[in-house]
Design an enzyme around this catalytic site. Structure first.
Site, PDB file in Angstrom:
ATOM      1  N   GLU A 131      -2.937  -4.643  -3.144  1.00  0.00           N
ATOM      2  CA  GLU A 131      -3.454  -5.503  -4.216  1.00  0.00           C
ATOM      3  C   GLU A 131      -3.395  -4.785  -5.558  1.00  0.00           C
ATOM      4  OE1 GLU A 131      -4.724  -4.900  -1.267  1.00  0.00           O
ATOM      5  OE2 GLU A 131      -6.056  -6.483  -0.569  1.00  0.00           O
ATOM      6  N   CYS A 162     -10.565  -2.988  -4.565  1.00  0.00           N
ATOM      7  CA  CYS A 162      -9.607  -4.030  -4.990  1.00  0.00           C
ATOM      8  C   CYS A 162     -10.334  -5.287  -5.455  1.00  0.00           C
ATOM      9  CB  CYS A 162      -8.634  -4.355  -3.866  1.00  0.00           C
ATOM     10  SG  CYS A 162      -7.438  -3.036  -3.598  1.00  0.00           S
ATOM     11  N   CYS A 218      -3.998   0.609  -2.571  1.00  0.00           N
ATOM     12  CA  CYS A 218      -3.841  -0.619  -1.782  1.00  0.00           C
ATOM     13  C   CYS A 218      -2.769  -1.524  -2.388  1.00  0.00           C
ATOM     14  CB  CYS A 218      -5.146  -1.393  -1.744  1.00  0.00           C
ATOM     15  SG  CYS A 218      -6.465  -0.585  -0.841  1.00  0.00           S
ATOM     16  N   ASN A 240       0.842  -1.204   0.000  1.00  0.00           N
ATOM     17  CA  ASN A 240       0.000   0.000   0.000  1.00  0.00           C
ATOM     18  C   ASN A 240       0.874   1.250   0.000  1.00  0.00           C
ATOM     19  OD1 ASN A 240       0.665  -0.834   2.669  1.00  0.00           O
ATOM     20  ND2 ASN A 240      -1.003   0.356   3.546  1.00  0.00           N
ATOM     21  N   ILE A 241       0.418   2.243  -0.751  1.00  0.00           N
ATOM     22  CA  ILE A 241       1.147   3.509  -0.893  1.00  0.00           C
ATOM     23  C   ILE A 241       0.158   4.634  -0.584  1.00  0.00           C
ATOM     24  CG2 ILE A 241       2.433   5.011  -2.472  1.00  0.00           C
ATOM     25  CD1 ILE A 241       3.107   2.375  -4.066  1.00  0.00           C
ATOM     26  N   GLU A 242       0.362   5.276   0.567  1.00  0.00           N
ATOM     27  CA  GLU A 242      -0.616   6.264   1.024  1.00  0.00           C
ATOM     28  C   GLU A 242      -0.243   7.676   0.585  1.00  0.00           C
ATOM     29  OE1 GLU A 242      -1.029   5.536   5.250  1.00  0.00           O
ATOM     30  OE2 GLU A 242      -2.219   3.723   4.837  1.00  0.00           O
TER      31      GLU A 242
HETATM   32  N1  THU Z   1      -5.118  -1.718   2.573  1.00  0.00           N
HETATM   33  C1  THU Z   1      -4.535  -2.480   1.594  1.00  0.00           C
HETATM   34  O1  THU Z   1      -3.509  -2.094   1.028  1.00  0.00           O
HETATM   35  N2  THU Z   1      -5.113  -3.657   1.281  1.00  0.00           N
HETATM   36  C2  THU Z   1      -6.140  -4.224   1.958  1.00  0.00           C
HETATM   37  O2  THU Z   1      -6.532  -5.350   1.656  1.00  0.00           O
HETATM   38  C3  THU Z   1      -6.777  -3.493   3.063  1.00  0.00           C
HETATM   39  C4  THU Z   1      -6.328  -2.092   3.253  1.00  0.00           C
HETATM   40  C5  THU Z   1      -4.450  -0.475   2.975  1.00  0.00           C
HETATM   41  C6  THU Z   1      -5.112   0.813   2.605  1.00  0.00           C
HETATM   42  C7  THU Z   1      -4.498   1.765   3.620  1.00  0.00           C
HETATM   43  O3  THU Z   1      -3.230   2.188   3.126  1.00  0.00           O
HETATM   44  C8  THU Z   1      -4.263   0.897   4.838  1.00  0.00           C
HETATM   45  O4  THU Z   1      -4.327  -0.437   4.387  1.00  0.00           O
HETATM   46  C9  THU Z   1      -5.263   1.119   5.961  1.00  0.00           C
HETATM   47  O5  THU Z   1      -6.545   1.055   5.474  1.00  0.00           O
END
Ligand code: THU
Length: 146
Positions: free
Chosen positions: A65, A103, A63, A52-54
């Site tokens: 995925e 996703c 996310c 995940n890259i925020e």
């Molecule tokens: N997130 C994912 O990358 N994949 C998931 O299956 C669930 C949530 C990330 C999004 C965000 O960066 C962090 O988790 C918290 O929600």
């Protein structure tokens, strides 16, 4: 471990699970602090990793995925077998991780809901397998407008 799987598939998925756990280290998640790693297996046997890259504006966040899928599709991959996903606030306190709705919809675009496997990872010994159709039932996918 489902008994219907062949030994070869089990070996493959336990490796995929380990890759997803390692991919968490690539997470950029300064806001949620929730690290997610994904390992996407193509039908040709290649593995694409994602994390995940925020973003400070939150909604542009991506996310794990989708990072893995978009890397693979950019490389020309269109046929997928399975994805393993591991997430947690820290490495010692993990739980099964499940994908967001966006996703799940992206998976439906590229994967056969009857055969594609989603693998939810708690740790390297504990993971659960689902068919895509189980995690997005009655989904609207490319097959819906044929
Ligand atoms: N997130 C994912 O990358 N994949 C998931 O299956 C669930 C949530 C990330 C999004 C965000 O960066 C962090 O988790 C918290 O929600």
């Amino acid at each position: 471990m489902p008994s219907s799987n062949t030994q070869e598939e089990i070996m493959e998925y336990s490796q995929l699970v380990k890759e997803a756990i390692k991919a968490k280290n690539h997470s950029y998640s300064p806001y949620s602090k929730f690290k997610v790693g994904a390992a996407l297996l193509t039908k040709s046997g290649k593995v694409y990793l994602g994390a995940n890259i925020e973003n400070i504006a939150y909604s542009p966040s991506n996310c794990a995925e989708r990072t893995a899928f978009f890397k693979a599709v950019f490389d020309g991959e269109k046929e997928f077998e399975a994805i393993a996903v591991a997430g947690g606030l820290d490495d010692d306190n993990t739980d099964y991780c499940y994908p967001c709705g966006v996703c799940r919809q992206v998976m439906l675009e590229f994967c056969d809901p009857e055969t594609f496997k989603f693998i939810s990872v708690k740790d390297k010994e504990n993971y659960k397998e689902y068919f895509l159709k189980e995690i997005i039932p009655f989904g609207f996918g490319p097959g819906s407008i044929k």
